[in-house]
Design a protein around this motif. Structure first.
Motif, mmCIF file in Angstrom:
data_model
loop_
_atom_site.group_PDB
_atom_site.id
_atom_site.type_symbol
_atom_site.label_atom_id
_atom_site.label_comp_id
_atom_site.label_asym_id
_atom_site.label_seq_id
_atom_site.Cartn_x
_atom_site.Cartn_y
_atom_site.Cartn_z
ATOM 1 N N UNK A 1 0.522 -0.785 -0.192
ATOM 2 C CA UNK A 1 0.197 0.174 0.033
ATOM 3 C C UNK A 1 0.347 0.949 0.204
ATOM 4 N N UNK A 2 2.056 1.062 0.863
ATOM 5 C CA UNK A 2 2.976 2.139 0.702
ATOM 6 C C UNK A 2 2.842 2.400 -0.716
ATOM 7 N N UNK A 3 3.805 1.699 -1.002
ATOM 8 C CA UNK A 3 4.875 1.949 -2.473
ATOM 9 C C UNK A 3 3.097 2.648 -3.248
ATOM 10 N N UNK A 4 2.015 2.396 -3.449
ATOM 11 C CA UNK A 4 1.035 2.891 -4.189
ATOM 12 C C UNK A 4 0.738 4.195 -3.559
ATOM 13 N N UNK A 5 0.611 4.754 -2.921
ATOM 14 C CA UNK A 5 0.417 5.589 -2.176
ATOM 15 C C UNK A 5 1.270 6.693 -2.984
ATOM 16 N N UNK A 6 3.025 6.212 -2.477
ATOM 17 C CA UNK A 6 3.749 7.358 -2.986
ATOM 18 C C UNK A 6 3.555 7.391 -4.954
ATOM 19 N N UNK A 7 3.606 6.303 -5.406
ATOM 20 C CA UNK A 7 3.206 6.651 -6.895
ATOM 21 C C UNK A 7 2.094 7.435 -6.797
ATOM 22 N N UNK A 8 0.675 6.962 -6.365
ATOM 23 C CA UNK A 8 -0.352 8.408 -6.603
ATOM 24 C C UNK A 8 0.042 10.322 -5.989
ATOM 25 N N UNK A 9 1.075 9.966 -5.196
ATOM 26 C CA UNK A 9 1.089 11.113 -4.723
ATOM 27 C C UNK A 9 2.504 11.945 -5.874
ATOM 28 N N UNK A 10 3.325 11.155 -5.872
ATOM 29 C CA UNK A 10 4.016 11.597 -6.905
ATOM 30 C C UNK A 10 2.869 12.201 -7.793
ATOM 31 N N UNK A 11 2.623 11.185 -9.015
ATOM 32 C CA UNK A 11 1.624 11.538 -9.777
ATOM 33 C C UNK A 11 1.034 13.327 -9.951
ATOM 34 N N UNK A 111 -6.159 12.440 -4.844
ATOM 35 C CA UNK A 111 -5.228 13.613 -3.359
ATOM 36 C C UNK A 111 -5.850 12.969 -2.061
ATOM 37 N N UNK A 112 -7.635 12.136 -2.386
ATOM 38 C CA UNK A 112 -8.849 12.010 -1.519
ATOM 39 C C UNK A 112 -7.601 10.098 -0.736
ATOM 40 N N UNK A 113 -6.803 9.416 -1.619
ATOM 41 C CA UNK A 113 -6.671 7.709 -1.644
ATOM 42 C C UNK A 113 -5.776 9.011 -0.925
ATOM 43 N N UNK A 114 -5.132 9.534 -1.277
ATOM 44 C CA UNK A 114 -3.453 10.039 -0.808
ATOM 45 C C UNK A 114 -3.887 10.536 1.244
ATOM 46 N N UNK A 115 -4.890 11.346 1.025
ATOM 47 C CA UNK A 115 -5.446 11.626 2.500
ATOM 48 C C UNK A 115 -5.551 10.445 3.594
ATOM 49 N N UNK A 116 -6.103 9.733 3.071
ATOM 50 C CA UNK A 116 -7.112 8.509 3.548
ATOM 51 C C UNK A 116 -5.746 7.177 3.927
ATOM 52 N N UNK A 117 -5.148 7.224 3.097
ATOM 53 C CA UNK A 117 -4.099 6.165 3.617
ATOM 54 C C UNK A 117 -2.731 6.838 4.472
ATOM 55 N N UNK A 118 -2.696 8.058 3.912
ATOM 56 C CA UNK A 118 -1.185 8.504 4.860
ATOM 57 C C UNK A 118 -1.750 9.138 6.192
ATOM 58 N N UNK A 119 -3.479 9.488 6.077
ATOM 59 C CA UNK A 119 -3.719 9.878 7.998
ATOM 60 C C UNK A 119 -4.183 8.364 8.369
ATOM 61 N N UNK A 120 -3.899 7.424 7.866
ATOM 62 C CA UNK A 120 -4.670 5.814 8.660
ATOM 63 C C UNK A 120 -5.899 5.600 8.363
ATOM 64 N N UNK A 121 -5.774 4.172 7.764
ATOM 65 C CA UNK A 121 -7.225 3.630 7.175
ATOM 66 C C UNK A 121 -7.846 3.759 8.851
#
Length: 121
Positions: A1-11, A111-121
Motif C-alpha cells: 500500500x505504501x508504494x501505491x500511495x507514493x506513486x499516486x502522490x508523485x503523479x 488526493x483523497x486516497x493519499x489523504x486517507x492512506x497517510x492519515x491511516x485507515x
C-alpha cells in the motif's frame, strides 16, 4: 500500500506542480487564451494564489513524508488539494464547463486516497 500511495502522490505532485507553476508564471490573459477561460472570472492575484496553493500542495505531498519532518503535513496537503479540486469542480459547473469536471473529480479522488492512506485507515 505504501508504494501505491507514493506513486499516486508523485503523479499528483507533478500534475499540481506543473499546473501551479503555469498559473504563477503566465499572465491570466495568456492562461485564458490557452483554454483556461475560468481565469476571466478571477483577479490576477486570485489566479496567482491558486497557483501558489497548487505548488505548495505539490511540495507538501512529497517533502514531509520523504524527509520525515512533520509527516502529518502530507495528508493535510492531500486534503487541501482535494478541497481545491472540489472548488474547481464547482467553478466549472457554474460555468457549464462539464468536460473539465471529470479531471477535477479524478484529481480529487486521487488526493483523497493519499489523504486517507497517510492519515491511516
Amino acid at each position: 500500500m505504501n508504494v501505491t500511495l507514493w506513486i499516486i502522490a508523485s503523479v499528483l505532485a507533478v500534475a499540481f506542480l506543473l499546473a501551479g507553476l503555469m498559473k504563477l508564471a503566465q499572465p491570466k490573459e495568456k492562461l485564458a487564451a490557452s483554454g483556461m477561460a475560468w481565469t476571466g472570472d478571477f483577479s490576477a492575484g486570485a489566479v496567482k494564489a491558486i497557483g501558489a496553493v497548487e505548488v505548495l500542495g505539490a511540495l507538501g505531498l512529497i517533502l514531509p513524508a520523504a524527509l520525515g519532518i512533520a509527516p502529518v503535513l502530507t495528508p493535510l496537503a492531500a486534503t487541501g488539494l482535494a478541497l481545491t479540486m472540489l472548488g474547481a469542480a464547482v467553478v466549472h459547473a457554474r460555468r457549464k464547463e462539464n468536460q473539465m469536471i471529470g479531471a477535477n473529480v479524478v484529481l480529487l479522488a486521487l488526493a483523497a486516497v493519499v489523504a486517507w492512506g497517510r492519515f491511516g485507515p
